[in-house]
Motif scaffolding. Structure first.
Motif, PDB file in Angstrom:
ATOM      1  N   GLY A 115      62.512  45.876  58.393  1.00  0.00           N
ATOM      2  CA  GLY A 115      63.908  45.607  58.086  1.00  0.00           C
ATOM      3  C   GLY A 115      64.126  44.503  57.074  1.00  0.00           C
ATOM      4  N   ASP A 116      63.098  43.664  56.819  1.00  0.00           N
ATOM      5  CA  ASP A 116      63.256  42.579  55.850  1.00  0.00           C
ATOM      6  C   ASP A 116      63.440  43.138  54.435  1.00  0.00           C
ATOM      7  OD1 ASP A 116      62.991  40.593  57.733  1.00  0.00           O
ATOM      8  OD2 ASP A 116      60.876  40.181  57.303  1.00  0.00           O
ATOM      9  N   LEU A 117      64.287  42.456  53.647  1.00  0.00           N
ATOM     10  CA  LEU A 117      64.392  42.746  52.218  1.00  0.00           C
ATOM     11  C   LEU A 117      63.327  41.936  51.488  1.00  0.00           C
ATOM     12  CD1 LEU A 117      68.196  42.773  51.271  1.00  0.00           C
ATOM     13  CD2 LEU A 117      66.644  44.718  51.431  1.00  0.00           C
ATOM     14  N   VAL A 118      62.660  42.557  50.518  1.00  0.00           N
ATOM     15  CA  VAL A 118      61.570  41.876  49.818  1.00  0.00           C
ATOM     16  C   VAL A 118      61.642  42.148  48.319  1.00  0.00           C
ATOM     17  CG1 VAL A 118      59.956  41.797  51.758  1.00  0.00           C
ATOM     18  CG2 VAL A 118      60.044  43.846  50.308  1.00  0.00           C
ATOM     19  N   ILE A 119      61.114  41.189  47.551  1.00  0.00           N
ATOM     20  CA  ILE A 119      60.896  41.367  46.120  1.00  0.00           C
ATOM     21  C   ILE A 119      59.434  41.081  45.833  1.00  0.00           C
ATOM     22  CG2 ILE A 119      63.269  40.795  45.490  1.00  0.00           C
ATOM     23  CD1 ILE A 119      62.303  37.994  44.727  1.00  0.00           C
ATOM     24  N   LEU A 120      59.001  41.395  44.623  1.00  0.00           N
ATOM     25  CA  LEU A 120      57.592  41.231  44.257  1.00  0.00           C
ATOM     26  C   LEU A 120      57.321  39.820  43.732  1.00  0.00           C
ATOM     27  CD1 LEU A 120      55.586  43.692  44.484  1.00  0.00           C
ATOM     28  CD2 LEU A 120      57.982  44.327  44.398  1.00  0.00           C
ATOM     29  N   ALA A 121      56.197  39.257  44.149  1.00  0.00           N
ATOM     30  CA  ALA A 121      55.801  37.918  43.700  1.00  0.00           C
ATOM     31  C   ALA A 121      54.892  37.972  42.479  1.00  0.00           C
ATOM     32  CB  ALA A 121      55.100  37.171  44.834  1.00  0.00           C
ATOM     33  N   ASP A 122      54.527  39.151  42.015  1.00  0.00           N
ATOM     34  CA  ASP A 122      53.648  39.281  40.852  1.00  0.00           C
ATOM     35  C   ASP A 122      54.075  40.493  40.046  1.00  0.00           C
ATOM     36  OD1 ASP A 122      51.626  38.732  39.083  1.00  0.00           O
ATOM     37  OD2 ASP A 122      49.979  39.227  40.433  1.00  0.00           O
ATOM     38  N   LEU A 154      65.981  39.717  40.287  1.00  0.00           N
ATOM     39  CA  LEU A 154      65.824  38.286  40.561  1.00  0.00           C
ATOM     40  C   LEU A 154      64.505  37.699  40.071  1.00  0.00           C
ATOM     41  CD1 LEU A 154      66.866  35.690  41.981  1.00  0.00           C
ATOM     42  CD2 LEU A 154      65.897  36.587  44.116  1.00  0.00           C
ATOM     43  N   SER A 155      63.423  38.456  40.146  1.00  0.00           N
ATOM     44  CA  SER A 155      62.094  37.838  40.047  1.00  0.00           C
ATOM     45  C   SER A 155      61.591  37.611  38.632  1.00  0.00           C
ATOM     46  CB  SER A 155      61.068  38.678  40.819  1.00  0.00           C
ATOM     47  OG  SER A 155      60.917  39.953  40.229  1.00  0.00           O
ATOM     48  N   VAL A 156      62.265  38.145  37.606  1.00  0.00           N
ATOM     49  CA  VAL A 156      61.786  37.965  36.235  1.00  0.00           C
ATOM     50  C   VAL A 156      62.717  37.069  35.428  1.00  0.00           C
ATOM     51  CG1 VAL A 156      61.182  39.116  34.069  1.00  0.00           C
ATOM     52  CG2 VAL A 156      60.524  40.148  36.250  1.00  0.00           C
ATOM     53  N   ASN A 157      63.907  37.564  35.100  1.00  0.00           N
ATOM     54  CA  ASN A 157      64.779  36.822  34.184  1.00  0.00           C
ATOM     55  C   ASN A 157      65.336  35.520  34.763  1.00  0.00           C
ATOM     56  OD1 ASN A 157      64.367  38.730  32.158  1.00  0.00           O
ATOM     57  ND2 ASN A 157      66.097  39.967  32.797  1.00  0.00           N
ATOM     58  N   THR A 303      54.973  35.416  34.338  1.00  0.00           N
ATOM     59  CA  THR A 303      53.836  36.006  35.051  1.00  0.00           C
ATOM     60  C   THR A 303      52.690  35.021  35.151  1.00  0.00           C
ATOM     61  OG1 THR A 303      54.425  38.248  34.382  1.00  0.00           O
ATOM     62  CG2 THR A 303      52.139  37.873  35.027  1.00  0.00           C
ATOM     63  N   GLN A 304      52.393  34.331  34.064  1.00  0.00           N
ATOM     64  CA  GLN A 304      51.313  33.343  34.080  1.00  0.00           C
ATOM     65  C   GLN A 304      51.654  32.193  35.018  1.00  0.00           C
ATOM     66  OE1 GLN A 304      49.039  32.344  30.440  1.00  0.00           O
ATOM     67  NE2 GLN A 304      49.946  30.309  30.660  1.00  0.00           N
ATOM     68  N   TRP A 305      52.914  31.747  34.994  1.00  0.00           N
ATOM     69  CA  TRP A 305      53.320  30.657  35.890  1.00  0.00           C
ATOM     70  C   TRP A 305      53.117  31.074  37.344  1.00  0.00           C
ATOM     71  CZ3 TRP A 305      56.535  29.893  39.976  1.00  0.00           C
ATOM     72  CH2 TRP A 305      56.798  28.564  40.331  1.00  0.00           C
ATOM     73  N   LYS A 313      52.458  28.959  47.369  1.00  0.00           N
ATOM     74  CA  LYS A 313      53.695  29.612  46.962  1.00  0.00           C
ATOM     75  C   LYS A 313      54.931  28.759  47.215  1.00  0.00           C
ATOM     76  CE  LYS A 313      52.807  34.564  46.926  1.00  0.00           C
ATOM     77  NZ  LYS A 313      51.413  34.697  47.310  1.00  0.00           N
ATOM     78  N   GLU A 314      54.762  27.490  47.591  1.00  0.00           N
ATOM     79  CA  GLU A 314      55.928  26.665  47.929  1.00  0.00           C
ATOM     80  C   GLU A 314      56.884  26.536  46.754  1.00  0.00           C
ATOM     81  OE1 GLU A 314      57.027  25.584  50.919  1.00  0.00           O
ATOM     82  OE2 GLU A 314      55.386  26.902  51.516  1.00  0.00           O
ATOM     83  N   GLN A 315      56.342  26.293  45.558  1.00  0.00           N
ATOM     84  CA  GLN A 315      57.202  26.164  44.379  1.00  0.00           C
ATOM     85  C   GLN A 315      57.977  27.456  44.119  1.00  0.00           C
ATOM     86  OE1 GLN A 315      54.634  24.413  41.164  1.00  0.00           O
ATOM     87  NE2 GLN A 315      56.528  23.362  40.673  1.00  0.00           N
ATOM     88  N   LEU A 316      57.286  28.587  44.267  1.00  0.00           N
ATOM     89  CA  LEU A 316      57.931  29.881  44.051  1.00  0.00           C
ATOM     90  C   LEU A 316      59.017  30.111  45.101  1.00  0.00           C
ATOM     91  CD1 LEU A 316      58.177  32.583  42.620  1.00  0.00           C
ATOM     92  CD2 LEU A 316      56.235  33.416  43.976  1.00  0.00           C
ATOM     93  N   ARG A 317      58.702  29.834  46.362  1.00  0.00           N
ATOM     94  CA  ARG A 317      59.697  30.017  47.425  1.00  0.00           C
ATOM     95  C   ARG A 317      60.888  29.088  47.229  1.00  0.00           C
ATOM     96  NH1 ARG A 317      54.918  30.225  50.817  1.00  0.00           N
ATOM     97  NH2 ARG A 317      54.507  32.373  51.482  1.00  0.00           N
TER      98      ARG A 317
END
Length: 365
Positions: A115-122, A154-157, A303-305, A313-317
């Motif tokens: 049920g969780d909504l998810v996006i890609l981290a890579d 959300l995850s790119v731009n 992508t490199q970042w 992943k703390e910074q990303l989260r």
């Protein structure tokens, strides 16, 4: 043709999605997953085919995801053409970002549940598909109340805009930033994140037939000044910098002469960050800018970042959390979107590659 994504439409979709995805696992097994597959590089309309695909085994750390929607970005097109910096092994599935909902998790998965909504981290994982099994480490949970159009894009731009405004010098309220490609997905995110921080933006766009509407659109997002590339080259532009300080930061997504014009207006010891090259031209740098203004030139690739910060992943989260807070507050909205069913992918590809098209094409799974 698709329908525009609206907040009301999203509110209606969510309860249906939530109800439909409960117990979807059995139904999903009856219906074969499909994806946009390419077996060779080339123009997307010529090499992509909508095909039945096989799902990987769930295993202990796998997550079975039903994809909801995914945008068509320039990097997606370049990857299929074979001109991008990273290229997946062929055959591959197109798409680098999107939003999905968890159907099932492996026995050792702890961060996600059904049920969780998810996006890609890579990037490079293939989001133009109805279903996938991803590794737990490649997914990020996002709040259920985030509009689907925002989640899908959300995850790119927005992440690119966030990092460029955060990592290349200290910007304080009242400082200014200048950018070209201001109507792009990154450009619109820059305008909104900067406005939320009290940073003024000078936004450069190409002249076009519907320029007035574009200017009004960008100003409604929080743009302080919107000018054409031709205006930026005129001597009268000096009057603008009597009203606001010269920019400390320039964001270049175009290259060529457009980038050189940004450099001309940077303040002493300012920084120009290049994150794209839409003109496919090199960046000419005047020697005077390096010697007398001591400007700094940098590049950035989200992508490199992400890969450099993959272990922790703390910074990303934290970044995703801050962006979601802006979305909740109405301070960050998705670009204007056009929904296209997956089966009509050719129309989405064609529209995404036309000049002066402001609507982001979103594939509905």
């Amino acid at each position: 043709m698709g329908l525009p994504v609206t907040s009301g439409r999203v509110r209606m979709l969510k309860p249906l999605l939530a109800a439909g995805f409960r117990g979807l696992s059995a139904a999903a097994r009856r219906e074969r997953p499909r994806g946009l597959v390419y077996e060779r590089h080339g123009e997307p309309a010529q090499v992509l085919s909508l095909k039945d695909i096989h799902l990987a085994e769930l295993g202990d750390f796998g997550v079975h995801v039903k994809m909801i929607s995914a945008p068509v970005n320039p990097s997606d097109i370049n990857m299929i053409q074979g001109t991008y910096a990273i290229l997946p092994d062929l055959p591959a599935i197109g798409g680098n970002e999107g939003v999905g909902q968890v159907i099932e998790t492996g026995s050792q998965v702890t961060s996600l549940k059904s049920g969780d909504l998810v996006i890609l981290a890579d990037s490079g994982l293939g989001t133009w598909r109805t279903e996938a099994v991803f590794g737990e480490e490649t997914l990020l949970k996002i709040p259920q109340e985030i509009p689907l159009s925002c989640a899908a894009t959300l995850s790119v731009n927005p992440c690119t805009a966030y990092r460029m405004l955060s990592d290349f010098g200290i910007l304080k309220p009242g400082d200014s930033v200048i950018q070209n490609a201001a109507n792009s997905g990154v450009g619109q995110a820059v305008i909104q994140i900067a406005a939320a921080r009290g940073i003024k933006t000078i936004n450069v766009v190409r002249d076009r037939p519907n320029l007035h509407q574009l200017v009004e659109r960008l100003k409604s997002l929080g743009a302080d000044h919107v000018i054409t590339e031709e205006t930026l080259r005129k001597p009268e532009i000096k009057e603008l910098f009597k009203k606001i300080p010269q920019p400390k930061l320039a964001l270049n997504g175009v290259g060529g002469k457009s980038a050189t014009e940004l450099l001309r207006h940077l303040c002493h010891k300012g920084t120009m960050v290049t994150y794209g090259g839409m003109s496919k031209q090199p960046v000419p740098v005047p020697v005077s800018a390096l010697i007398f203004k001591n400007v700094k030139l940098c590049g950035f690739w989200i992508t490199q970042w992400k890969r450099e910060n993959a272990r922790n992943k703390e910074q990303l989260r934290d970044m995703i959390g801050e962006l979601c807070d802006l979305i909740r507050k109405g301070l960050l909205v998705a670009p204007a979107c056009q929904e296209i069913p997956l089966v009509d992918y050719r129309a989405a590809l064609e529209a995404s590659m036309k000049p002066y098209v402001s609507a982001k094409q979103i594939l509905l799974m």
